[in-house]
Design an enzyme around this catalytic site. Structure first.
Site, PDB file in Angstrom:
ATOM      1  N   ASN A  44       3.384   5.992 -10.173  1.00  0.00           N
ATOM      2  CA  ASN A  44       4.643   5.863  -9.741  1.00  0.00           C
ATOM      3  C   ASN A  44       5.376   5.063 -10.835  1.00  0.00           C
ATOM      4  OD1 ASN A  44       7.154   4.396  -8.718  1.00  0.00           O
ATOM      5  ND2 ASN A  44       6.368   3.917  -6.967  1.00  0.00           N
ATOM      6  N   CYS A  89      13.789   2.290  -8.034  1.00  0.00           N
ATOM      7  CA  CYS A  89      13.351   3.834  -7.990  1.00  0.00           C
ATOM      8  C   CYS A  89      14.316   4.702  -7.746  1.00  0.00           C
ATOM      9  CB  CYS A  89      12.133   3.895  -7.155  1.00  0.00           C
ATOM     10  SG  CYS A  89      10.875   2.785  -7.395  1.00  0.00           S
ATOM     11  N   HIS A 137      11.658  10.909  -5.817  1.00  0.00           N
ATOM     12  CA  HIS A 137      10.860  10.178  -6.432  1.00  0.00           C
ATOM     13  C   HIS A 137       9.332  10.131  -6.300  1.00  0.00           C
ATOM     14  CE1 HIS A 137       9.444   6.304  -7.648  1.00  0.00           C
ATOM     15  NE2 HIS A 137       9.278   5.891  -6.641  1.00  0.00           N
TER      16      HIS A 137
HETATM   17  N1  COA Z   1      -8.407   0.024  -2.584  1.00  0.00           N
HETATM   18  C1  COA Z   1      -9.160  -0.221  -1.523  1.00  0.00           C
HETATM   19  N2  COA Z   1      -8.600  -0.540  -0.413  1.00  0.00           N
HETATM   20  C2  COA Z   1      -7.291  -0.947  -0.417  1.00  0.00           C
HETATM   21  C3  COA Z   1      -6.643  -0.847  -1.633  1.00  0.00           C
HETATM   22  C4  COA Z   1      -7.223  -0.286  -2.556  1.00  0.00           C
HETATM   23  N3  COA Z   1      -6.434  -0.201  -3.768  1.00  0.00           N
HETATM   24  N4  COA Z   1      -5.230  -1.585  -1.240  1.00  0.00           N
HETATM   25  C5  COA Z   1      -5.461  -1.944  -0.072  1.00  0.00           C
HETATM   26  N5  COA Z   1      -6.660  -1.474   0.529  1.00  0.00           N
HETATM   27  C6  COA Z   1      -7.235  -1.939   1.902  1.00  0.00           C
HETATM   28  C7  COA Z   1      -6.381  -2.751   2.677  1.00  0.00           C
HETATM   29  O1  COA Z   1      -6.915  -4.210   2.300  1.00  0.00           O
HETATM   30  C8  COA Z   1      -6.575  -2.441   4.201  1.00  0.00           C
HETATM   31  O2  COA Z   1      -8.012  -2.935   4.373  1.00  0.00           O
HETATM   32  P1  COA Z   1      -8.097  -3.425   5.881  1.00  0.00           P
HETATM   33  O3  COA Z   1      -7.803  -2.653   7.031  1.00  0.00           O
HETATM   34  O4  COA Z   1      -9.598  -3.971   5.881  1.00  0.00           O
HETATM   35  O5  COA Z   1      -7.345  -4.810   6.036  1.00  0.00           O
HETATM   36  C9  COA Z   1      -6.709  -0.957   4.009  1.00  0.00           C
HETATM   37  O6  COA Z   1      -6.950  -0.486   2.728  1.00  0.00           O
HETATM   38  C10 COA Z   1      -5.497  -0.431   4.455  1.00  0.00           C
HETATM   39  O7  COA Z   1      -4.446  -1.121   3.766  1.00  0.00           O
HETATM   40  P2  COA Z   1      -2.871  -0.603   4.188  1.00  0.00           P
HETATM   41  O8  COA Z   1      -2.052  -1.435   3.258  1.00  0.00           O
HETATM   42  O9  COA Z   1      -2.468  -0.511   5.430  1.00  0.00           O
HETATM   43  O10 COA Z   1      -3.045   0.799   3.366  1.00  0.00           O
HETATM   44  P3  COA Z   1      -2.062   2.145   3.282  1.00  0.00           P
HETATM   45  O11 COA Z   1      -2.619   3.285   4.013  1.00  0.00           O
HETATM   46  O12 COA Z   1      -0.525   1.388   3.997  1.00  0.00           O
HETATM   47  O13 COA Z   1      -1.952   2.195   1.747  1.00  0.00           O
HETATM   48  C11 COA Z   1      -0.226   2.032   0.141  1.00  0.00           C
HETATM   49  C12 COA Z   1      -1.258   1.353   0.929  1.00  0.00           C
HETATM   50  C13 COA Z   1       0.407   1.032  -0.705  1.00  0.00           C
HETATM   51  C14 COA Z   1      -0.875   3.240  -0.676  1.00  0.00           C
HETATM   52  C15 COA Z   1       0.686   2.550   0.877  1.00  0.00           C
HETATM   53  O14 COA Z   1       1.240   1.563   1.897  1.00  0.00           O
HETATM   54  C16 COA Z   1       1.886   3.099   0.202  1.00  0.00           C
HETATM   55  O15 COA Z   1       1.703   4.083  -0.461  1.00  0.00           O
HETATM   56  N6  COA Z   1       3.381   2.487   0.476  1.00  0.00           N
HETATM   57  C17 COA Z   1       4.548   2.736  -0.255  1.00  0.00           C
HETATM   58  C18 COA Z   1       4.316   2.204  -1.312  1.00  0.00           C
HETATM   59  C19 COA Z   1       5.566   2.899  -2.537  1.00  0.00           C
HETATM   60  O16 COA Z   1       5.574   3.871  -2.484  1.00  0.00           O
HETATM   61  N7  COA Z   1       6.077   1.944  -3.204  1.00  0.00           N
HETATM   62  C20 COA Z   1       6.917   2.095  -4.065  1.00  0.00           C
HETATM   63  C21 COA Z   1       8.329   2.744  -3.438  1.00  0.00           C
HETATM   64  S1  COA Z   1       9.425   3.225  -4.327  1.00  0.00           S
END
Ligand code: COA
Length: 333
Positions: free
Chosen positions: A288, A119, A258
């Site tokens: 993204n 990215c 980004h």
């Molecule tokens: N829909 C519903 N629930 C979801 C889900 C979805 N698509 N994806 C994950 N969950 C659930 C998980 O299973 C977890 O459940 P639990 O608490 O029962 O275990 C809960 O939601 C929280 O999961 P978590 O991974 O901690 O969520 P988060 O708040 O960190 O959000 C992302 C997940 C991916 C949105 C977030 O971590 C993020 O944006 N990270 C950066 C990713 C990114 O930008 N990547 C590219 C960089 S260039």
């Protein structure tokens, strides 16, 4: 007579972009994985993303973005002497996507290379093009950020498939002897390779360091770790870039991070002292799009007439590597 104060600048002289026709909404995803529109919007700001057709690959998106550029600016791409494509989803590892662009536009004596900085790819490519232009080695360079991430996404993994979309955005950059024109004013890069396993797309090696990879060629990430790194290390990097440029958040017209996740953008805005209106984001419509996200967000604002010649922009890409690259530019068109 040569004016000794006149130096060569690397000027962005045209922009173009393209996104595939097909839209995948959060409601469509609700039918594929256990998720909800509400969860996705709240955690990421994404409402829909574009998905390339089965027979549409990254080079097709690049070519469409460049055709879009040709339709909007009086440019001649036939004498471009270098093509750089930033992508993590090339049609093939070789030949490069850049060489396919050459084949489509038929440039003579034109160098070409794909770079892979995830990215951070588009801003890393701007830095490379800037160096090539200022060195006098090349005069006219196409820089494209393009992805077909949907072709490298596991649509049974709800933590990644909600994020990614496809698209392409391109700059034409030219060496010009004009102090009043646009310019790359400052640059910043940093890499923490020890965090590489937090965001990867497997290929030949089954490991990164001691970490065993899921070998399916799809994007895998530890969302929480990437999020943590983004709001700490990326915020620090952008702050260093601002210091390097000598410009404060208030002196910059636009912040173009980004578009990884709207929550990350909002956190960076607050941490760095920008106003929310300064941050360009098209994530709600495109998701993204990795190397394509910065030129896509930028081009939407250009088309809307928001960005004017002379405006100062901070562009900052960050992601897999883990790596980040940013530039401060003066917009010229
Ligand atoms: N829909 C519903 N629930 C979801 C889900 C979805 N698509 N994806 C994950 N969950 C659930 C998980 O299973 C977890 O459940 P639990 O608490 O029962 O275990 C809960 O939601 C929280 O999961 P978590 O991974 O901690 O969520 P988060 O708040 O960190 O959000 C992302 C997940 C991916 C949105 C977030 O971590 C993020 O944006 N990270 C950066 C990713 C990114 O930008 N990547 C590219 C960089 S260039």
């Amino acid at each position: 007579m040569t004016n000794v104060n006149l130096r060569s600048n690397a000027v962005i002289t045209a922009i173009g972009s393209y996104t595939p026709e097909k839209t995948l909404t959060n409601f469509d995803l609700e039918r594929i994985v256990d998720t909800s529109d509400e969860w996705i919007v709240q955690r990421t700001g994404i409402r829909e993303r574009r998905i390339s057709a089965d027979n549409e690959f990254t080079s097709d998106l690049c070519i469409a973005a460049l055709r879009n550029m040709e339709s909007r600016y009086p440019v001649n791409l036939s004498d471009v002497d270098y093509i750089i494509v930033a992508t993590s989803t090339p049609d093939s590892i070789l030949p490069s996507v850049a060489s396919r662009i050459q084949a489509a536009f038929g440039m003579n004596r034109c160098g070409s290379a794909d770079i892979q900085a995830a990215c951070a790819g588009f801003t890393a490519a701007i830095q490379l093009a800037n160096g090539l232009l200022l060195s006098g080695l090349y005069r006219k360079i196409i820089v494209v950020g393009a992805e077909t991430l949907s072709k490298a996404t596991d649509y049974s993994d709800r933590t990644t498939c909600i994020l990614f979309g496809d698209g392409a955005g391109a700059f034409l950059m030219e060496a010009q002897q004009d102090n009043e024109a646009g310019d790359v004013l400052a640059a910043y890069s940093d890499t923490d390779g020890s965090g590489g396993h937090h965001l990867y797309r497997s290929s030949l090696s089954p490991t990164v360091g001691d970490y065993e990879l899921t070998m399916n060629g799809n994007i895998v990430q530890n969302g929480r770790e990437v999020y943590r790194w983004a709001i700490s290390e990326v915020a620090r990097g952008i702050s260093e870039l601002m210091q390097e440029s000598g410009l404060s958040a208030a002196q910059l017209d636009w912040f173009v991070p980004h578009n990884a996740n709207q929550r990350i953008i909002d956190a960076l805005v607050v941490k760095l002292g920008f106003s929310p209106e300064q941050a360009l984001s098209s994530i709600s419509r495109y998701g993204n799009t990795s190397a394509a996200s910065i030129p896509l967000a930028l081009d939407d604002a250009v088309r809307a007439g928001q960005i004017k010649p002379g405006h100062l922009l901070l562009l900052h890409g960050f992601g897999g590597g883990l790596t980040q690259a940013g530039v401060v530019i003066r917009w010229a068109i």
